[in-house]
Design a protein around this motif. Structure first.
Motif, short mmCIF file in Angstrom:
data_model
loop_
_atom_site.label_atom_id
_atom_site.label_comp_id
_atom_site.label_asym_id
_atom_site.label_seq_id
_atom_site.Cartn_x
_atom_site.Cartn_y
_atom_site.Cartn_z
N ILE A 1 -31.74 -30.30 23.97
CA ILE A 1 -30.86 -30.16 23.44
C ILE A 1 -30.37 -28.59 22.85
N CYS A 2 -29.39 -27.76 23.10
CA CYS A 2 -29.36 -25.78 22.78
C CYS A 2 -29.56 -26.76 21.85
N SER A 3 -30.49 -24.90 21.09
CA SER A 3 -30.08 -25.21 19.66
C SER A 3 -29.35 -25.23 19.09
N PHE A 4 -28.52 -24.26 19.55
CA PHE A 4 -27.22 -23.31 18.74
C PHE A 4 -26.27 -24.13 18.98
N CYS A 5 -25.41 -25.10 20.13
CA CYS A 5 -24.47 -25.76 20.35
C CYS A 5 -24.64 -27.89 19.82
N HIS A 6 -25.98 -27.15 20.24
CA HIS A 6 -26.85 -28.96 20.22
C HIS A 6 -25.71 -29.98 21.31
N PHE B 1 -29.77 -20.37 30.56
CA PHE B 1 -28.80 -20.04 29.88
C PHE B 1 -27.74 -21.40 29.39
N CYS B 2 -27.30 -21.82 27.93
CA CYS B 2 -26.91 -22.94 27.58
C CYS B 2 -25.45 -22.90 28.56
N PRO B 3 -25.07 -23.79 29.48
CA PRO B 3 -23.26 -23.69 30.19
C PRO B 3 -22.73 -23.89 28.72
N ASN B 4 -23.12 -24.03 27.82
CA ASN B 4 -21.61 -24.47 27.32
C ASN B 4 -21.60 -23.12 26.67
N CYS B 5 -22.50 -22.99 25.30
CA CYS B 5 -22.30 -21.93 24.69
C CYS B 5 -22.88 -20.05 24.72
N GLY B 6 -24.10 -20.31 26.48
CA GLY B 6 -24.76 -19.00 26.34
C GLY B 6 -25.56 -18.90 26.31
N THR B 7 -25.88 -19.42 25.09
CA THR B 7 -27.47 -18.84 24.54
C THR B 7 -28.47 -19.03 25.44
N LYS B 8 -29.50 -18.22 25.30
CA LYS B 8 -30.43 -17.62 25.96
C LYS B 8 -31.41 -19.49 25.60
ZN ZN Z 1 -25.92 -23.78 23.41
#
Ligand code: ZN
Length: 123
Positions: free
Chosen positions: A9-14, A23-30
């Motif tokens: 799970i993305c730590s930024f946008c979950h 990179f998260c495809p949703n928010c681009g967080t590394k």
């Molecule tokens: Zn994300």
């Protein structure tokens, strides 16, 4: 290196993400550090650099006048040699640092290209 493929799970946008994503495809967080670039261009760069670097060092050492001064019995000449030696060390450190920065930038640009490619696929 983790070999297992698991959902994370993305730590930024979950949002659920695949562990192989950089990179998260949703928010681009590394998410993950990109692996070392193995493209042909990078390989050639590393190999050429490996060939050239010892040659450059060899040329510098043989052409370096400071060594004569450094070995001199004359205290004044020896002093010049010592100063030249310090400058040589400093310039070597700067050279390697610049080479390191250059390599980092090359990796970063590859990473950006990778990210741009991934972005065009994802959306
Ligand atoms: Zn994300």
């Amino acid at each position: 290196m983790e070999q297992e493929i698991k959902n994370e799970i993305c730590s930024f946008c979950h949002q659920p993400i695949l562990s192989q994503y950089y990179f998260c495809p949703n928010c681009g967080t590394k998410i993950n550090s990109a692996p070392l670039s193995t493209t042909i261009g990078t390989q050639i760069g590393i190999y050429v650099f490996s060939i050239i670097l010892p040659l450059i060092c060899f040329i510098f050492i043989t052409r370096w006048q400071g060594l004569k001064y450094f070995k001199s019995n004359d205290p004044k000449a020896k002093r010049i040699g010592e100063v030249a030696f310090i400058i040589l060390i400093l310039s070597t450190i700067i050279f390697f640092w610049m080479a390191f920065v250059w390599t980092q930038q090359a990796v970063q640009s590859t990473l950006n290209t990778l990210n741009a490619d991934m972005g065009s696929i994802s959306f």
